[in-house]
Scaffold this active site. Structure first.
Site, PDB file in Angstrom:
ATOM      1  N   LYS A 157      30.430  78.297  30.321  1.00  6.13           N
ATOM      2  CA  LYS A 157      29.033  78.693  30.128  1.00  6.13           C
ATOM      3  C   LYS A 157      28.431  78.862  31.512  1.00  6.13           C
ATOM      4  O   LYS A 157      27.810  77.936  32.057  1.00  6.13           O
ATOM      5  CB  LYS A 157      28.325  77.608  29.321  1.00  6.13           C
ATOM      6  CG  LYS A 157      27.062  78.076  28.634  1.00  6.13           C
ATOM      7  CD  LYS A 157      26.636  77.094  27.565  1.00  6.13           C
ATOM      8  CE  LYS A 157      25.245  77.388  27.063  1.00  6.13           C
ATOM      9  NZ  LYS A 157      25.085  78.705  26.442  1.00  6.13           N
TER      10      LYS A 157
HETATM   11  N1  PPE Z   1      28.095  81.881  22.487  1.00  5.40           N
HETATM   12  C1  PPE Z   1      27.309  82.084  23.557  1.00  5.40           C
HETATM   13  C2  PPE Z   1      27.579  83.234  24.444  1.00  5.40           C
HETATM   14  C3  PPE Z   1      26.269  81.187  23.798  1.00  5.40           C
HETATM   15  O1  PPE Z   1      25.499  81.373  24.867  1.00  5.40           O
HETATM   16  C4  PPE Z   1      26.037  80.115  22.912  1.00  5.40           C
HETATM   17  C5  PPE Z   1      24.898  79.164  23.146  1.00  5.40           C
HETATM   18  C6  PPE Z   1      26.903  79.949  21.797  1.00  5.40           C
HETATM   19  C7  PPE Z   1      27.916  80.863  21.627  1.00  5.40           C
HETATM   20  C8  PPE Z   1      26.774  78.793  20.860  1.00  5.40           C
HETATM   21  O2  PPE Z   1      27.154  77.590  21.473  1.00  5.40           O
HETATM   22  P1  PPE Z   1      26.536  76.197  21.058  1.00  5.40           P
HETATM   23  O3  PPE Z   1      25.111  76.186  21.511  1.00  5.40           O
HETATM   24  O4  PPE Z   1      27.363  75.208  21.770  1.00  5.40           O
HETATM   25  O5  PPE Z   1      26.626  76.079  19.584  1.00  5.40           O
HETATM   26  N2  PPE Z   1      23.755  79.744  23.749  1.00  5.40           N
HETATM   27  C9  PPE Z   1      22.767  78.892  24.385  1.00  5.40           C
HETATM   28  C10 PPE Z   1      21.830  79.688  25.277  1.00  5.40           C
HETATM   29  C11 PPE Z   1      20.746  80.440  24.622  1.00  5.40           C
HETATM   30  C12 PPE Z   1      19.770  81.008  25.632  1.00  5.40           C
HETATM   31  O6  PPE Z   1      19.083  81.981  25.294  1.00  5.40           O
HETATM   32  O7  PPE Z   1      19.659  80.493  26.741  1.00  5.40           O
HETATM   33  C13 PPE Z   1      22.046  78.007  23.374  1.00  5.40           C
HETATM   34  O8  PPE Z   1      22.061  78.292  22.183  1.00  5.40           O
HETATM   35  O9  PPE Z   1      21.470  77.006  23.799  1.00  5.40           O
END
Ligand code: PPE
Length: 308
Positions: A157
């Site tokens: 990330k």
């Molecule tokens: N894929 C991506 C690319 C992603 O950024 C997130 C979270 C997920 C999947 C889901 O992961 P999880 O939160 O562990 O279930 N995206 C974060 C950032 C959003 C933002 O706009 O900044 C979030 O949901 O916190």
């Protein structure tokens, strides 16, 4: 967005307006940062941070993949977050830890630049709108392909990687959709700009697996476990673009988006949230808010009393 009074920066609590970085910060020029998105919820037992440890472990792994060593232990970051939530007086909030290469030598070799760490919290409502969370959003398959593991690290990330999501998001919004879904160069479905994706067909649930270019979402993991506990079959496999449109139900998961149903893809009507989506969404919501004993261990209760 409810703004906090304090932000934690390199070991200290500083006023919101004083949480600044130098314009020559390496991460600003080259995207050399890693971050997390975490949510804390109000529960009957106090404020609970959802799967806190796993988020902080993912932060550490993202950092390692970019050769950054976090100058704080997971336990230090965890307790700093608890104190930050307490001192800001939030009962529920979004939590954004970020570690980045700071001010130091310019140029692409980052190894001499310090690794700085900050944690911010703010109140953040439904990421894709309350209406979207209830009745579903309209999504568009992006013309931008998801970053490839040939060039970057989909499992990390990392700040710079999000330029891919930014392009896809802008394209989708300009075209009148709420969200984009990105494919890989082979046409396999990967994920949304900030969410994992699930499709349901004939009662079974499918989601791209780890050999697809996805982030190992913590909400995704939670939803897989919940769905199996509810007796549904969940299969991790390649998902073809057409399966989005042919699906009985589609939904997205993420910390910010929680579980958000998708009601149309590329103008193909999927319809209002279906039975399976609703069942999983309701159980996830109970888990997030500490209303389901089975998942109580997912909440890290904040010991610091919230400010009156
Ligand atoms: N894929 C991506 C690319 C992603 O950024 C997130 C979270 C997920 C999947 C889901 O992961 P999880 O939160 O562990 O279930 N995206 C974060 C950032 C959003 C933002 O706009 O900044 C979030 O949901 O916190």
């Amino acid at each position: 967005m409810g703004t906090a009074d304090l932000i934690w920066m390199n070991g200290e609590f500083v006023a919101h307006e004083d949480a600044k970085v130098h314009v020559l910060t390496h991460g600003l020029h080259y995207g050399t940062g890693v971050f997390e998105g975490i949510r804390a919820y109000e529960t009957d037992h106090g404020t609970g941070v959802f799967r806190h440890q796993e988020h902080l472990e993912r932060l550490r792994r993202s950092a390692e993949l970019y050769y950054m060593k976090l100058p704080y232990s997971t336990e230090e970051l965890r307790s700093a977050t608890h104190e930050l939530i307490g001192r800001n007086g939030f009962k529920s909030c979004y939590i954004r830890p970020i570690a980045y290469r700071g001010h130091g030598p310019m140029g692409l070799d980052p190894l001499a630049n310090p690794v700085e760490v900050a944690i911010a919290v703010w109140e953040w409502g439904a990421y894709l709108g309350e209406e979207g969370q209830r009745n579903g959003i309209r999504a568009k398959v992006s013309t931008w392909r998801r970053i490839s593991p040939d060039s970057l690290i989909p499992h990390a990330k990392a700040s710079g990687q999000y330029l891919n999501s930014v392009l896809a998001k802008i394209e989708a919004k300009h075209a009148g959709y709420e969200e984009a879904i990105l494919l890989d160069p082979h046409g396999h479905v990967c994920e949304g700009t900030g969410e994992n994706v699930f499709v349901i067909r004939d009662g079974a649930i499918y989601t791209p697996g780890h050999s697809n270019a996805i982030l190992d979402g913590i909400t995704r993991r939670s939803v897989v476990e919940i769905a199996r506990d509810l007796g549904y079959e969940v299969v991790e496999r390649h998902v073809a673009r057409a399966e989005l449109a042919l699906a009985d139900e589609v939904f997205l998961t993420g910390t910010a988006a929680e579980l958000t149903p998708v009601r149309a893809i590329d103008d193909h009507e999927i319809g209002p949230p279906g039975e399976i989506t609703r069942a999983i969404q309701a159980t996830l919501d109970d888990a997030l808010h500490g209303r389901d004993e089975r998942y109580a261990h997912w909440l890290d209760l904040v010991a610091v009393p919230a400010r009156a």
